[in-house]
Design a protein around this motif. Structure first.
Motif, PDB file in Angstrom:
ATOM      1  N   PRO A 249      30.876  70.152  52.680  1.00  0.00           N
ATOM      2  CA  PRO A 249      30.317  71.401  53.494  1.00  0.00           C
ATOM      3  C   PRO A 249      28.765  71.518  53.249  1.00  0.00           C
ATOM      4  O   PRO A 249      28.142  71.271  52.496  1.00  0.00           O
ATOM      5  CB  PRO A 249      30.832  72.500  52.823  1.00  0.00           C
ATOM      6  CG  PRO A 249      31.984  72.019  52.156  1.00  0.00           C
ATOM      7  CD  PRO A 249      31.549  70.621  51.594  1.00  0.00           C
ATOM      8  N   GLY A 250      27.908  71.973  54.658  1.00  0.00           N
ATOM      9  CA  GLY A 250      26.593  71.962  54.650  1.00  0.00           C
ATOM     10  C   GLY A 250      25.890  70.570  54.671  1.00  0.00           C
ATOM     11  O   GLY A 250      24.754  70.726  54.875  1.00  0.00           O
ATOM     12  N   SER A 251      26.797  69.439  54.826  1.00  0.00           N
ATOM     13  CA  SER A 251      25.907  68.258  54.686  1.00  0.00           C
ATOM     14  C   SER A 251      25.338  68.054  55.953  1.00  0.00           C
ATOM     15  O   SER A 251      25.789  68.167  57.195  1.00  0.00           O
ATOM     16  CB  SER A 251      26.981  67.151  54.418  1.00  0.00           C
ATOM     17  OG  SER A 251      26.074  65.868  54.642  1.00  0.00           O
ATOM     18  N   THR A 252      24.064  67.491  55.965  1.00  0.00           N
ATOM     19  CA  THR A 252      23.208  67.308  57.368  1.00  0.00           C
ATOM     20  C   THR A 252      23.156  65.946  57.552  1.00  0.00           C
ATOM     21  O   THR A 252      22.626  65.133  58.569  1.00  0.00           O
ATOM     22  CB  THR A 252      21.858  67.737  57.183  1.00  0.00           C
ATOM     23  OG1 THR A 252      21.213  67.061  56.262  1.00  0.00           O
ATOM     24  CG2 THR A 252      21.652  69.222  57.138  1.00  0.00           C
ATOM     25  N   ASP A 253      24.236  64.797  56.992  1.00  0.00           N
ATOM     26  CA  ASP A 253      24.095  63.628  57.100  1.00  0.00           C
ATOM     27  C   ASP A 253      24.643  63.220  58.396  1.00  0.00           C
ATOM     28  O   ASP A 253      25.728  63.560  58.830  1.00  0.00           O
ATOM     29  CB  ASP A 253      25.003  63.134  55.910  1.00  0.00           C
ATOM     30  CG  ASP A 253      24.416  63.081  54.703  1.00  0.00           C
ATOM     31  OD1 ASP A 253      23.139  62.935  54.425  1.00  0.00           O
ATOM     32  OD2 ASP A 253      24.984  63.534  53.573  1.00  0.00           O
ATOM     33  N   THR A 254      23.970  62.120  58.970  1.00  0.00           N
ATOM     34  CA  THR A 254      24.492  61.656  60.268  1.00  0.00           C
ATOM     35  C   THR A 254      24.116  59.967  60.016  1.00  0.00           C
ATOM     36  O   THR A 254      23.410  59.599  59.294  1.00  0.00           O
ATOM     37  CB  THR A 254      23.742  61.966  61.557  1.00  0.00           C
ATOM     38  OG1 THR A 254      22.273  61.821  61.347  1.00  0.00           O
ATOM     39  CG2 THR A 254      23.820  63.486  61.664  1.00  0.00           C
ATOM     40  N   ALA A 255      25.023  59.083  60.706  1.00  0.00           N
ATOM     41  CA  ALA A 255      24.925  57.715  60.931  1.00  0.00           C
ATOM     42  C   ALA A 255      23.698  57.214  61.722  1.00  0.00           C
ATOM     43  O   ALA A 255      23.541  58.006  62.746  1.00  0.00           O
ATOM     44  CB  ALA A 255      26.119  57.227  61.108  1.00  0.00           C
ATOM     45  N   SER A 256      23.294  56.382  61.510  1.00  0.00           N
ATOM     46  CA  SER A 256      21.877  55.777  62.564  1.00  0.00           C
ATOM     47  C   SER A 256      22.745  55.568  63.815  1.00  0.00           C
ATOM     48  O   SER A 256      22.110  55.743  64.866  1.00  0.00           O
ATOM     49  CB  SER A 256      21.444  54.477  62.022  1.00  0.00           C
ATOM     50  OG  SER A 256      22.323  53.346  61.737  1.00  0.00           O
ATOM     51  N   LEU A 257      23.873  55.130  63.867  1.00  0.00           N
ATOM     52  CA  LEU A 257      24.607  54.913  64.961  1.00  0.00           C
ATOM     53  C   LEU A 257      24.636  56.134  65.874  1.00  0.00           C
ATOM     54  O   LEU A 257      24.395  56.223  67.246  1.00  0.00           O
ATOM     55  CB  LEU A 257      26.062  54.596  64.722  1.00  0.00           C
ATOM     56  CG  LEU A 257      27.339  54.311  65.779  1.00  0.00           C
ATOM     57  CD1 LEU A 257      26.845  52.822  66.288  1.00  0.00           C
ATOM     58  CD2 LEU A 257      28.508  54.283  65.271  1.00  0.00           C
ATOM     59  N   TYR A 258      24.995  57.212  65.346  1.00  0.00           N
ATOM     60  CA  TYR A 258      24.811  58.544  65.892  1.00  0.00           C
ATOM     61  C   TYR A 258      23.305  58.981  66.297  1.00  0.00           C
ATOM     62  O   TYR A 258      23.179  59.808  67.294  1.00  0.00           O
ATOM     63  CB  TYR A 258      25.724  59.654  65.269  1.00  0.00           C
ATOM     64  CG  TYR A 258      25.566  61.074  65.911  1.00  0.00           C
ATOM     65  CD1 TYR A 258      26.438  61.170  66.947  1.00  0.00           C
ATOM     66  CD2 TYR A 258      24.700  62.066  65.089  1.00  0.00           C
ATOM     67  CE1 TYR A 258      26.550  62.609  67.372  1.00  0.00           C
ATOM     68  CE2 TYR A 258      24.969  63.465  66.027  1.00  0.00           C
ATOM     69  CZ  TYR A 258      25.551  63.641  66.938  1.00  0.00           C
ATOM     70  OH  TYR A 258      25.637  64.706  67.600  1.00  0.00           O
TER      71      TYR A 258
END
Length: 306
Positions: A249-258
């Motif tokens: 919850p609350g994570s701002t993580d995204t993949a470089s792909l996205y």
């Protein structure tokens, strides 16, 4: 040991700069436009910890003056073909190549081009991106490298590589099963990338809405089934880690792909998701969520080509 880092982007620039700071003999092979930025601004790392600025040794393809002992191949998979052409003069009879690309297809390409006796397997983990100014922004403290012979042997050349990559400001390890380690990273990045693509948002944004809390787990289960069919089963503890990362919850993580998708850039859809879903189909493994994410990204690529 003379080290050539092919690419000075978010990954190659980060680790190459750390090696430079540690006193290693590092040169970056870059395109002319990137060389101009680095000569003007220096190679800058911001984000986690104190800002770093180094003055790197740079060459473009026409300036490579002979073989290097170690080539770290850090370009995106979409740039692999021109990179192989550019680095030809840098590969001699005693050169070792360590690729840090996503997926597994690049290993076949490199083995065909140079032979398995030249190419080590490699896994790199770092969360970085490039700013509009061309600086490297580190988004989280994670930074590590693992390398190993494709057959798992603890060879003399692995020891030489370990001596130069170890103790250079990031975690380093020699793996006795590097191909499996590469597969496990592939499952992680495909899970995160597919989740971001399907949810059109970060991990935290997906988790915050009904139906989003278990999306990462469902995608990870599909990827793990493909890895198992390929002979590289994902241990439960590793799978639990992937699920935990993609359900915070609350994570701002995204993949470089996205991030590439959102920015309207070319993505590594074929190398990360397309190849994975093709292997799933060939093995009779159902991957409906990975298939859907792949479809969405392919539509993006078609729109870019119009």
């Amino acid at each position: 040991m003379r080290i050539l880092v092919v690419g000075a982007g978010a990954t190659g620039g980060f680790f190459g700069a750390r090696l430079h700071e540690a006193g290693r003999d590092v040169t970056f092979l870059v395109r002319p436009a990137r060389a101009e930025v680095l000569r003007r601004r220096g190679l800058r790392i911001t984000g986690v910890g104190p800002d770093t600025v180094v003055t790197p040794n740079l060459v473009t393809a026409s300036e490579v003056d002979g073989p290097y002992d170690l080539v770290l191949l850090t370009v995106k998979a979409t740039a692999l073909t021109p990179a192989l052409q550019d680095l030809k003069p840098a590969v001699g009879t005693r050169t070792t190549i360590v690729p840090f690309l996503n997926g597994m297809a690049h290993m076949d390409t490199l083995n065909d081009a140079y032979g398995r006796e030249v190419v080590l397997g490699g896994v790199v983990r770092v969360i970085t991106t490039l700013s509009d100014d061309g600086d490297i922004v580190q988004l989280a403290p994670l930074a590590d490298i693992a390398v190993g012979e494709q057959d798992g042997a603890r060879s003399e050349r692995v020891e030489r590589v370990a001596a130069v990559l170890g103790g250079a400001g990031f975690d380093f390890a020699v793996s006795g099963d590097i191909l499996t380690a590469m597969w496990h990273k592939w499952i992680f990045i495909s899970t995160l990338g597919a989740l971001n693509t399907l949810a059109r948002g970060s991990v935290g944004e997906a988790v915050a809405v009904p139906g989003g809390a278990d999306l990462g787990a469902r995608i990870a289960a599909e990827g793990a089934a493909v890895a198992a069919a390929a002979g590289h089963p994902v241990p439960q503890s590793t799978l639990d880690g992937v699920v935990a990362f993609t359900s915070r919850p609350g994570s701002t993580d995204t993949a470089s792909l996205y991030r590439d998708l959102v920015a309207g850039r070319a993505t590594e859809v074929e190398q990360i998701l397309g190849d994975l879903t093709a292997r799933a189909s060939a093995s009779g493994v159902a991957t409906p969520l990975l298939d859907l994410a792949t479809l969405q990204l392919r539509i993006h690529e078609n729109r870019r080509a119009e």
